[in-house]
Every structure is written in C-alpha cells, then in structure tokens.
Design an enzyme around this catalytic site. Structure first.
Site, PDB file in Angstrom:
ATOM      1  N   HIS A   2       0.866  -1.069  -0.048  1.00 33.26           N
ATOM      2  CA  HIS A   2      -0.068  -0.053  -0.051  1.00 33.26           C
ATOM      3  C   HIS A   2       0.917   1.142  -0.117  1.00 33.26           C
ATOM      4  CE1 HIS A   2      -3.871   2.131   0.772  1.00 33.26           C
ATOM      5  NE2 HIS A   2      -2.903   3.042   1.510  1.00 33.26           N
ATOM      6  N   CYS A   3       0.695   2.086  -0.712  1.00 30.03           N
ATOM      7  CA  CYS A   3       1.664   3.002  -1.065  1.00 30.03           C
ATOM      8  C   CYS A   3       0.997   4.377  -0.492  1.00 30.03           C
ATOM      9  CB  CYS A   3       1.860   3.530  -2.546  1.00 30.03           C
ATOM     10  SG  CYS A   3       3.114   4.991  -2.846  1.00 30.03           S
ATOM     11  N   PRO A   4       1.579   4.893   0.619  1.00 35.86           N
ATOM     12  CA  PRO A   4       0.820   6.251   1.285  1.00 35.86           C
ATOM     13  C   PRO A   4       1.011   7.274   0.489  1.00 35.86           C
ATOM     14  CG  PRO A   4       3.112   5.697   2.240  1.00 35.86           C
ATOM     15  CD  PRO A   4       2.878   4.512   1.157  1.00 35.86           C
ATOM     16  N   GLY A  63      -1.912   7.099  -1.705  1.00 32.47           N
ATOM     17  CA  GLY A  63      -3.170   6.737  -1.044  1.00 32.47           C
ATOM     18  C   GLY A  63      -3.829   5.706  -1.756  1.00 32.47           C
TER      19      GLY A  63
END
Length: 263
Positions: free
Chosen positions: A166-168, A171
């Site tokens: 999951h790439c912050p 998002g």
C-alpha cells in the site's frame, strides 16, 4: 464522492464508480505539490539563465523537457491512485458463499469458521491452479478464500489480487492492475529529479565561467539552483533506490504480474 464500507472495503468512489481511491487519498495533494512546485520554480526562475547560456532555442528545450515530464508523471499518479488495483469483492454476511461453507459464517477463536449449521470451516484449503495444487487461506474480514498471491490490505480493508504494497504517497494499494503505472511513475520521478539536479549544476558552472566566481558565489547569484540541487539530491535517494528495487523485481520476474504483457 464518499468513503464507505461495502463489498469493496473502505474506498472512495468518484465519477459514479469510474474512479476508485483509497481511504488515505488525501496524501495525493502533498505528493503532487512535492513534484510540481520544484518544477514550477525551475521553469520560472532557472529558465532565464538557460535561455541566455544556450542560444538557438536549446535553453528553451531544456526548460520544456521537465515540464512535459512532469505532466506525464501527474497522469501516471492519477492512473495509479484512481484505478482499481485488483480488489476482490468480499462476501457480505447475507450473501451466498463458497460451496463448502455457510453464508453467515464467522470465525472462531481458533481460526475455524462456524456457520449456522455448526459446521467448522478450514482456515485454508487446497485448490488446483493449472495442474498445480496450492493452499489458499481464508480471509476472516472479506469472508473469501484468497486466490494465490493475494493479500489483505489493512489500510483499504480489501483483499487485493497480487498485492505488492500500500503506497501512502498515492493513497492506494499497488497490485495487478496498477503496478505498471506505479513502476513508470517511480522511475519517471527519479529521472525528473536527476534531470533537474544535473541542469541546475550546469547552470551553476556556466555562471562560474561567465563571472569568474567561485561555486559559493555562483549559488548566491542563483539561490534557487542551490535549493533545487539540495532538494533533488535528497529525494533522489528515495525514488532512485525505489526505482532500482522495482527494476530488480521486473528483471527477476517478481512483479505482481507479467510486466511486458497486458494486465
């Protein structure tokens, strides 16, 4: 546009479901600013020196290149953040489930599902995939047996097919359907940082040669170049390292899908 829990977990729908964003998609604004603002400063403040030092429209071309590359990167960000990464719809408690377990089953403390009939459901089972028997695990949240190479994202609360991470910064989860765009986004950002870093140094050197000054004096004459050199050098350690890592995954065929074939 709103975030809600449905058969797709906590996600944000936009344009009547045509776009799907993660619950932390607000980080997109920060990411876009971190990319666009330095390029705007470069094109607006450094361009004057480049046009002077490089005649015959060469300086203008040097300014246009990062602007075009930035627009390309922004399109890639939109594709990564607004595209379904490969979410597998969950089974709601009222829906009919898999053939070997009950619709309203829940998981007991020992990991076994228990239905209305009292039948225990295994936390994993064997399935045949292209002639190979593999074990698949039961997801207690999505109420499904996860396909091979599928993982549950705790942020989006979804099972994602061939989940990478999951790439912050965007998002959104990175999975089967948006990995290619994510890879291009990271590598293009690394290329943009290297380009701005190199051209700013060229501008500093040309200033030194024109005025016969030292590096420090040239930086004082064009402080925005010094700021951009420091900024791009710092960012390059992150995006450059990430690009190298994912390039290794592509070369060794460890990416969420075959990179060179349509997803």
């Amino acid at each position: 546009m709103g975030c809600k829990l449905s058969c797709f977990g906590f996600i944000i729908f936009a344009l009547r479901g045509r776009l799907i964003f993660g619950p932390d998609s607000g980080s997109l604004y920060l990411t876009i600013c971190l990319i666009a603002v330095p390029v705007i400063l470069f094109c607006s403040l450094v361009s004057q020196s480049l046009v002077k030092y490089f005649p015959n429209n060469v300086g203008l071309i040097l300014v246009v290149i990062p602007a075009v590359l930035t627009l390309y990167i922004l399109v890639l960000i939109f594709l990564v953040a607004g595209r379904d990464p490969g979410i597998i719809p969950r089974n709601l408690p009222t829906q009919e489930q898999d053939d070997d377990w009950d619709a309203s089953s829940s998981m007991s403390s020992n990991g076994w599902g228990v239905g209305h009939s009292g039948k225990f459901l295994a936390p994993s089972k064997s399935v045949n995939v292209n002639g190979t028997v593999v074990r698949v695990k039961f997801c207690q949240t999505c109420l499904i047996y996860r396909p091979p190479r599928c993982s549950h994202c705790s942020v989006c609360n979804n099972c994602v097919e061939r989940f990478d991470h999951h790439c912050p910064w965007v998002g959104q989860c990175i999975g089967r359907r948006n990995y290619r765009s994510f890879f291009l986004f990271v590598t293009s950002t690394a290329l943009l940082c290297f380009y701005v870093f190199a051209i700013c140094w060229v501008n500093i050197i040309m200033t030194m040669q024109e005025n016969g000054s030292s590096i420090w004096e040239a930086i004082m004459k064009s402080p925005i170049c010094g700021i951009l050199i420091t900024y791009t050098f710092t960012v390059q350690w992150f995006v450059g390292g990430l690009s190298a890592f994912h390039l290794y995954l592509v070369i060794t065929n460890q990416v969420p899908f075959s990179f060179f074939t349509p997803s």
